[in-house]
Design an enzyme around this catalytic site. Structure first.
Site, mmCIF file in Angstrom:
data_model
loop_
_atom_site.group_PDB
_atom_site.id
_atom_site.type_symbol
_atom_site.label_atom_id
_atom_site.label_comp_id
_atom_site.label_asym_id
_atom_site.label_seq_id
_atom_site.Cartn_x
_atom_site.Cartn_y
_atom_site.Cartn_z
ATOM 1 N N MET A 81 0.809 -1.215 0.000
ATOM 2 C CA MET A 81 0.000 0.000 0.000
ATOM 3 C C MET A 81 0.847 1.271 0.000
ATOM 4 O O MET A 81 2.040 1.241 0.295
ATOM 5 C CB MET A 81 -0.923 0.015 1.228
ATOM 6 C CG MET A 81 -1.969 -1.081 1.239
ATOM 7 S SD MET A 81 -3.078 -0.982 2.658
ATOM 8 C CE MET A 81 -4.074 0.448 2.222
ATOM 9 N N HIS A 82 0.202 2.392 -0.321
ATOM 10 C CA HIS A 82 0.652 3.757 -0.053
ATOM 11 C C HIS A 82 1.784 4.266 -0.930
ATOM 12 O O HIS A 82 2.063 5.463 -0.927
ATOM 13 C CB HIS A 82 1.086 3.928 1.412
ATOM 14 C CG HIS A 82 0.169 3.348 2.429
ATOM 15 N ND1 HIS A 82 -1.182 3.634 2.465
ATOM 16 C CD2 HIS A 82 0.399 2.486 3.463
ATOM 17 C CE1 HIS A 82 -1.730 2.988 3.489
ATOM 18 N NE2 HIS A 82 -0.795 2.287 4.091
ATOM 19 N N ASP A 240 -2.713 -5.055 -0.054
ATOM 20 C CA ASP A 240 -2.293 -6.351 0.480
ATOM 21 C C ASP A 240 -3.145 -6.858 1.630
ATOM 22 O O ASP A 240 -3.552 -8.035 1.637
ATOM 23 C CB ASP A 240 -0.808 -6.327 0.863
ATOM 24 C CG ASP A 240 -0.426 -5.121 1.722
ATOM 25 O OD1 ASP A 240 -1.309 -4.386 2.200
ATOM 26 O OD2 ASP A 240 0.797 -4.913 1.907
#
Length: 508
Positions: A81-82, A240
């Site tokens: 992520m991110h 995820d």
């Protein structure tokens, strides 16, 4: 035979798994790639490393399995992520991706909070501004690399870049987008208010889809590079943790999982959006269309036990090597010889600071109550209990938000320990089980591909059909009552130590 592909794009490497329509694994392949740290606290990767790893692992599973690519219904991607990926108009990467674990954006997070307002930012994006999230990274690049920012035409997340290379389409989906600080999570749309406060051109943000929607098809170029059939559906995929939830069957109300890996996660499904006004836990869009998740993140769950092993358990490590077993097996046996409460000893597992529920990077680990009568087995049990108390504290935050799981699935390395799972059941006061398939995120991504390809009618129905749980460990009321006063004391310790942690952080 119909088959599905799940690609799990992680931080250390990419794993691709080929499943049949019952969820059984047919073949898997992994490829690692480097993480670059040009400065202390920075973390970057080359997005083209992800794409090469995807190509190689897809080809590897096709070769290992001997599968006919025409029988593969679809492909889904689970992604870290991110991370921030900036490309030009043709999709060429402009700089290395800034990852979720990069800590350079403290000033930018403060700036975003000032521009939007802390309470308003949480109300819209369901989370406070955190250095791990994407919005601060965008502000950092604009401030420190204005020439690069000026060339950017597309902002993508890691798995979205790989999907672009597979399909030629720029897109994102709800679960990953909700970890950017830029999504209006209740409305499941990019927030014009946050983008306006950031002076961000909305055209940089990709179109949004649900995780199980068809978001493009394998292009002719990608077909030549991977061996997949041109035109095969590619699902939106998921972040995820959200893909992992699908892969463990957490796709309906009342279901949750706790991960005891290096970090710790308590993750629960909710059919409606629930936001903690204090931002102690994260609310994201689920990979189930229209649904939501609430999850905590503690930074040193299994890491606390690993630290103890590496620091104090040389004898167990050597004995385990001679016996051909895992040191943690011997450590569990030792911990079980100490009573509940570890002879009145408590451990605070804040070895890396703490995110949920404290949001305090200055917090540090501590043994409370240590005396000359304590043995190594007491310290060991105190570490394991402290990790479980930290997860219980986050579970209680979820319960306060009216997200109330009926039972818990245990995941990660800690889930392999029956002793730790029973401790979880007793402290949580709920049944704790495991799932038989351990592929987690890759299976979740494949399930999303199966729904996108029409193999299953919906994500919850696919999970009900494919995911098999082991018989749960039941909570013991007597042991639960014995843990309770220690847990209540545990929750009182951090507030008493907070100012000391701040003072300690300022010392040379």
């Amino acid at each position: 035979m119909k088959m599905l592909l799940g690609v799990d794009l992680g931080t250390s490497g990419t794993k691709t798994v080929l499943f049949d329509e019952t969820g059984a694994t047919l073949a898997s392949a992994s490829e690692e790639y480097p993480l670059h740290q040009p400065k202390n606290g920075w973390a970057e990767q080359d997005p083209d490393d992800w794409w090469r790893a995807t190509q190689h692992t897809v080809r590897a599973v096709l070769e290992k399995s001997g599968a006919d690519p025409h029988e593969i219904v679809g492909l889904g991607i689970s992604g870290q992520m991110h991370g921030l990926v900036l490309t030009d108009g043709e999709g060429n990467v402009l700089r290395p991706a800034i990852l979720w674990c990069d800590g350079r954006t403290g000033e930018e997070c403060e700036e975003l909070t000032r521009r939007v307002g802390k309470e308003r930012l949480i109300a819209i994006s369901a989370n406070p501004a955190l250095t791990g999230f994407t919005a601060g990274k965008i502000l950092w690049v604009r401030k420190h690399e204005p020439e690069t920012y000026a060339r950017a035409k597309h902002i993508l997340l890691p798995k979205d870049y790989v999907r672009f290379r597979l399909t030629g389409l720029f897109a994102s989906e709800m679960s990953d987008a909700s970890g950017t600080n830029m999504l209006d999570v209740p409305k499941r749309a990019w927030s014009e208010e946050i983008a306006g406060a950031m002076d961000l051109d909305m055209n940089l943000l990709p179109p949004l889809y649900e995780s199980s929607a068809v978001v493009g098809r394998i292009s002719a170029q990608a077909s030549a590079l991977t061996g997949l059939c041109e035109g095969m559906p590619v699902a939106g995929g998921a972040a995820d943790n959200m893909a992992g939830a699908i892969g463990t069957g957490v796709a309906s109300a009342g279901k949750a999982f706790t991960t005891i890996g290096t970090s710790g996660v308590v993750y629960a499904h909710s059919d409606t959006v629930q936001i903690d006004p204090q931002g102690r836990v994260h609310t994201f869009c689920s990979a189930v269309p229209g649904a939501y998740t609430v999850m905590s993140c503690t930074l040193a769950a299994g890491l606390s036990l690993k630290w103890y092993r590496d620091t104090f358990c040389d004898a167990e490590i050597q004995t385990a090597k001679e016996m051909g077993t895992d040191p943690y097996v011997l450590m569990n046996e030792q911990a079980a010889r100490s009573p509940i409460g570890a002879n009145r000893l408590l451990f605070l597992p804040y070895l890396m600071g703490e995110r949920s529920p404290l949001l305090d990077s200055n917090a540090r680990g501590a043994f409370i109550g240590l005396s000359a009568m304590h043995t190594r087995r007491d310290l060991l049990r105190a570490v394991m209990e402290g990790v479980m108390y930290s997860q219980r504290q986050n579970l209680d935050v979820l319960r306060g938000m009216h997200v109330v799981p009926e039972r818990m699935l245990a995941c990660g390395g800690g889930a392999k320990s029956p002793f730790w799972r029973q401790m979880m059941a007793d402290i949580f006061a709920m049944p704790v089980s495991t799932v038989q398939n351990t592929e987690g995120p890759a299976l979740g991504a494949a399930i999303l591909a199966g729904v996108a390809g029409g193999l299953y009618p919906s994500v919850p129905e696919a999970c009900a059909s494919l995911i098999r749980e082991a018989d749960p460990l039941q909570p013991d009321a007597v042991r639960g009552a014995a843990y309770e006063p220690y847990y209540q004391l545990y929750t009182q310790l951090y507030p008493g130590l907070k100012s000391a942690y701040q003072t300690l952080a300022g010392l040379e």
